[in-house]
Design an enzyme around this catalytic site. Structure first.
Site, PDB file in Angstrom:
ATOM      1  N   THR A 123       0.821  -1.220   0.000  1.00 20.41           N
ATOM      2  CA  THR A 123       0.000   0.000   0.000  1.00 20.41           C
ATOM      3  C   THR A 123       0.851   1.265   0.000  1.00 20.41           C
ATOM      4  O   THR A 123       1.985   1.266   0.532  1.00 20.41           O
ATOM      5  CB  THR A 123      -0.909  -0.013   1.250  1.00 20.41           C
ATOM      6  N   ASP A 124       0.284   2.358  -0.501  1.00 17.78           N
ATOM      7  CA  ASP A 124       0.963   3.662  -0.439  1.00 17.78           C
ATOM      8  C   ASP A 124       1.124   4.138   1.006  1.00 17.78           C
ATOM      9  O   ASP A 124       1.962   4.993   1.296  1.00 17.78           O
ATOM     10  CB  ASP A 124       0.191   4.717  -1.266  1.00 17.78           C
ATOM     11  N   GLU A 125       0.334   3.575   1.925  1.00 18.10           N
ATOM     12  CA  GLU A 125       0.354   4.071   3.308  1.00 18.10           C
ATOM     13  C   GLU A 125       1.687   3.820   4.016  1.00 18.10           C
ATOM     14  O   GLU A 125       1.967   4.427   5.038  1.00 18.10           O
ATOM     15  CB  GLU A 125      -0.798   3.448   4.114  1.00 18.10           C
ATOM     16  N   TYR A 147      -1.555  -0.258  11.175  1.00 23.49           N
ATOM     17  CA  TYR A 147      -1.767  -0.991   9.913  1.00 23.49           C
ATOM     18  C   TYR A 147      -0.598  -0.776   8.963  1.00 23.49           C
ATOM     19  O   TYR A 147       0.013  -1.738   8.478  1.00 23.49           O
ATOM     20  CB  TYR A 147      -3.073  -0.528   9.246  1.00 23.49           C
ATOM     21  N   LYS A 151       2.299  -3.338   7.441  1.00 20.22           N
ATOM     22  CA  LYS A 151       2.510  -3.572   6.006  1.00 20.22           C
ATOM     23  C   LYS A 151       3.964  -3.240   5.629  1.00 20.22           C
ATOM     24  O   LYS A 151       4.577  -3.957   4.840  1.00 20.22           O
ATOM     25  CB  LYS A 151       1.548  -2.727   5.160  1.00 20.22           C
TER      26      LYS A 151
HETATM   27  P1  NAD Z   1     -10.057  -7.454   2.531  1.00 21.27           P
HETATM   28  O1  NAD Z   1     -10.140  -7.241   3.999  1.00 21.27           O
HETATM   29  O2  NAD Z   1     -11.274  -7.220   1.685  1.00 21.27           O
HETATM   30  O3  NAD Z   1      -9.586  -8.942   2.233  1.00 21.27           O
HETATM   31  C1  NAD Z   1      -8.616  -9.591   3.021  1.00 21.27           C
HETATM   32  C2  NAD Z   1      -8.780 -11.091   2.833  1.00 21.27           C
HETATM   33  O4  NAD Z   1      -7.723 -11.738   3.548  1.00 21.27           O
HETATM   34  C3  NAD Z   1     -10.095 -11.623   3.395  1.00 21.27           C
HETATM   35  O5  NAD Z   1     -10.690 -12.529   2.479  1.00 21.27           O
HETATM   36  C4  NAD Z   1      -9.690 -12.334   4.674  1.00 21.27           C
HETATM   37  O6  NAD Z   1     -10.535 -13.422   5.008  1.00 21.27           O
HETATM   38  C5  NAD Z   1      -8.276 -12.795   4.325  1.00 21.27           C
HETATM   39  N1  NAD Z   1      -7.425 -12.991   5.504  1.00 21.27           N
HETATM   40  C6  NAD Z   1      -7.250 -12.109   6.540  1.00 21.27           C
HETATM   41  N2  NAD Z   1      -6.423 -12.663   7.451  1.00 21.27           N
HETATM   42  C7  NAD Z   1      -6.061 -13.887   6.973  1.00 21.27           C
HETATM   43  C8  NAD Z   1      -5.216 -14.908   7.459  1.00 21.27           C
HETATM   44  N3  NAD Z   1      -4.580 -14.814   8.639  1.00 21.27           N
HETATM   45  N4  NAD Z   1      -5.044 -16.031   6.707  1.00 21.27           N
HETATM   46  C9  NAD Z   1      -5.700 -16.170   5.510  1.00 21.27           C
HETATM   47  N5  NAD Z   1      -6.531 -15.237   5.024  1.00 21.27           N
HETATM   48  C10 NAD Z   1      -6.707 -14.092   5.733  1.00 21.27           C
HETATM   49  O7  NAD Z   1      -8.832  -6.552   2.042  1.00 21.27           O
HETATM   50  P2  NAD Z   1      -8.537  -5.907   0.612  1.00 21.27           P
HETATM   51  O8  NAD Z   1      -9.030  -4.523   0.606  1.00 21.27           O
HETATM   52  O9  NAD Z   1      -8.974  -6.847  -0.446  1.00 21.27           O
HETATM   53  O10 NAD Z   1      -6.950  -5.845   0.661  1.00 21.27           O
HETATM   54  C11 NAD Z   1      -6.143  -6.855   0.084  1.00 21.27           C
HETATM   55  C12 NAD Z   1      -4.692  -6.430   0.142  1.00 21.27           C
HETATM   56  O11 NAD Z   1      -4.507  -5.197  -0.548  1.00 21.27           O
HETATM   57  C13 NAD Z   1      -4.162  -6.204   1.560  1.00 21.27           C
HETATM   58  O12 NAD Z   1      -2.858  -6.739   1.621  1.00 21.27           O
HETATM   59  C14 NAD Z   1      -4.123  -4.699   1.712  1.00 21.27           C
HETATM   60  O13 NAD Z   1      -3.130  -4.300   2.612  1.00 21.27           O
HETATM   61  C15 NAD Z   1      -3.827  -4.272   0.298  1.00 21.27           C
HETATM   62  N6  NAD Z   1      -4.295  -2.922  -0.043  1.00 21.27           N
HETATM   63  C16 NAD Z   1      -5.616  -2.613  -0.015  1.00 21.27           C
HETATM   64  C17 NAD Z   1      -6.032  -1.330  -0.375  1.00 21.27           C
HETATM   65  C18 NAD Z   1      -7.474  -0.936  -0.416  1.00 21.27           C
HETATM   66  O14 NAD Z   1      -7.787   0.200  -0.793  1.00 21.27           O
HETATM   67  N7  NAD Z   1      -8.418  -1.815  -0.078  1.00 21.27           N
HETATM   68  C19 NAD Z   1      -5.084  -0.356  -0.731  1.00 21.27           C
HETATM   69  C20 NAD Z   1      -3.747  -0.709  -0.727  1.00 21.27           C
HETATM   70  C21 NAD Z   1      -3.360  -2.000  -0.411  1.00 21.27           C
END
Ligand code: NAD
Length: 324
Positions: A123-125, A147, A151
């Site tokens: 993430t950009d964060e 968070y 990351k």
């Molecule tokens: P989300 O919360 O919708 O999905 C996370 C998934 O991971 C879920 O299906 C959950 O059940 C699974 N999970 C969580 N803990 C787990 C574990 N211990 N073992 C196995 N599975 C597990 O999140 P998202 O928004 O889809 O984000 C996905 C990735 O993208 C993350 O790594 C997040 O840091 C990154 N990200 C997200 C955003 C955003 O805007 N949503 C931006 C930048 C980066």
């Protein structure tokens, strides 16, 4: 190519799995997902009959399960994480466990099983907050929330596995995603679902905080470009090209549902709220031909329509998570 996708039942992971399987009848994907509060197996219902699809419910922190699913994979795309900043402020334990320890367990197994490529989704964060200009991939990591700190730790572990063990690691860092299937605690689906229900929406502080918005399908196209064309040991930014203050975003959402500003409740700002994130994504554009395809106004309108049409998807999730 046999790909292990962690967190594939979540918002972004499920988009990635649907995109890959729907475009390639020969694709082979194993999803490893714990199905935490944000994981929804039904997000993958449309590809459940694909011959190359396998779903395993399990924890990325569990070395036994991870070892079993890692054997025979050509690549890993690692999405699984705890990802909601507000939850990390309430308690950082699950964030350190899943994001740091889980990533380490996966990296160790990938190294042991000689997996060809490990793509770590970040993430950009991790860069903190920036007043003007944009971060390049070389900028130092100065995360501010539990968070983003977890990351950043996982990014460094992934890159260290490349330098120390020669594991073929690539890291992507993207801006704020939006689109269908996003868990309704995040700002866009939270505001849409509350506005549809005739409720007010809580706007943090004065709404000056600025984010760049990236449609989830563009993010997943960027991930696939890096998976196939990225250079080992390198970081790639993926941006959307639409910078908005939360105030402006709120106005667009009010317009989209035909509501007025009297539906906005100004609430105390999030602790340590980063003012602005901004990524320079010139590297992926120049080296891998990435360009976002979804126009923000169209993507937002389609997202609002999706939530209007899928109450049966989000209402039980909100109820289970105790979200109003
Ligand atoms: P989300 O919360 O919708 O999905 C996370 C998934 O991971 C879920 O299906 C959950 O059940 C699974 N999970 C969580 N803990 C787990 C574990 N211990 N073992 C196995 N599975 C597990 O999140 P998202 O928004 O889809 O984000 C996905 C990735 O993208 C993350 O790594 C997040 O840091 C990154 N990200 C997200 C955003 C955003 O805007 N949503 C931006 C930048 C980066």
């Amino acid at each position: 190519m046999r790909i292990l996708v962690t967190g594939g039942a979540g918002f972004i992971g499920s988009e990635y799995v649907r995109q890959r399987l729907n475009s390639d009848p020969t694709a082979r994907i194993t999803v490893l997902d714990k199905l935490t509060y944000s994981g929804v197996e039904a997000n993958l219902a449309s590809v459940a009959d694909h011959p190359g699809y396998t779903f395993v419910r399990g924890d990325v922190c569990d070395p036994d399960v991870v070892g079993q699913v890692m054997a025979g994979q050509d690549a890993v795309v690692h999405f699984a994480a705890e990802s909601h900043v507000d939850r990390s402020i309430d308690g950082a334990g699950p964030f350190v466990r899943t994001n740091v320890t889980g990533t380490q367990v996966l990296l160790d197994a990938a190294h042991r099983h000689r997996v060809g490529r490990f793509l770590h989704v970040s993430t950009d964060e991790v860069y903190g907050s920036i007043g003007e200009g944009s971060w390049t991939e070389e900028c130092p990591l100065t995360p501010n929330s539990p968070y983003s700190a977890s990351k950043a730790g996982s990014d460094l572990l992934a890159l260290a596995h490349h330098r120390t063990h020669g594991l073929d690691v690539v890291v992507t860092r993207c801006t704020n995603n939006y689109g269908p299937h996003q868990f309704p605690e995040k700002v866009i689906p939270l505001f849409i679902t509350r506005l549809i229900d005739g409720k007010t929406v809580p706007l943090y502080g004065d709404g000056r905080n600025i984010r760049d918005w990236l449609h989830v399908s563009d993010h997943c196209r960027g991930i696939d470009l890096v998976l196939h064309g990225g250079r080992a040991g390198e970081v790639y930014h993926i941006g959307g090209g639409t910078e908005l203050s939360n105030h402006k975003l709120t106005g667009l959402l009010l317009d989209a549902v035909g509501a007025d500003w009297d539906r906005v409740e100004h609430v105390a700002d999030r602790k340590g709220h980063d003012l602005r994130y901004s990524l320079d994504d010139g590297k992926i554009r120049e080296q891998l031909g990435y360009a976002p395809q979804v126009d923000f106004a169209e993507g937002l309108a389609a997202t609002v329509s999706w939530y209007r049409a899928h109450r049966s998807w989000w209402e039980p999730l909100k109820e289970r998570a105790g979200l109003r």
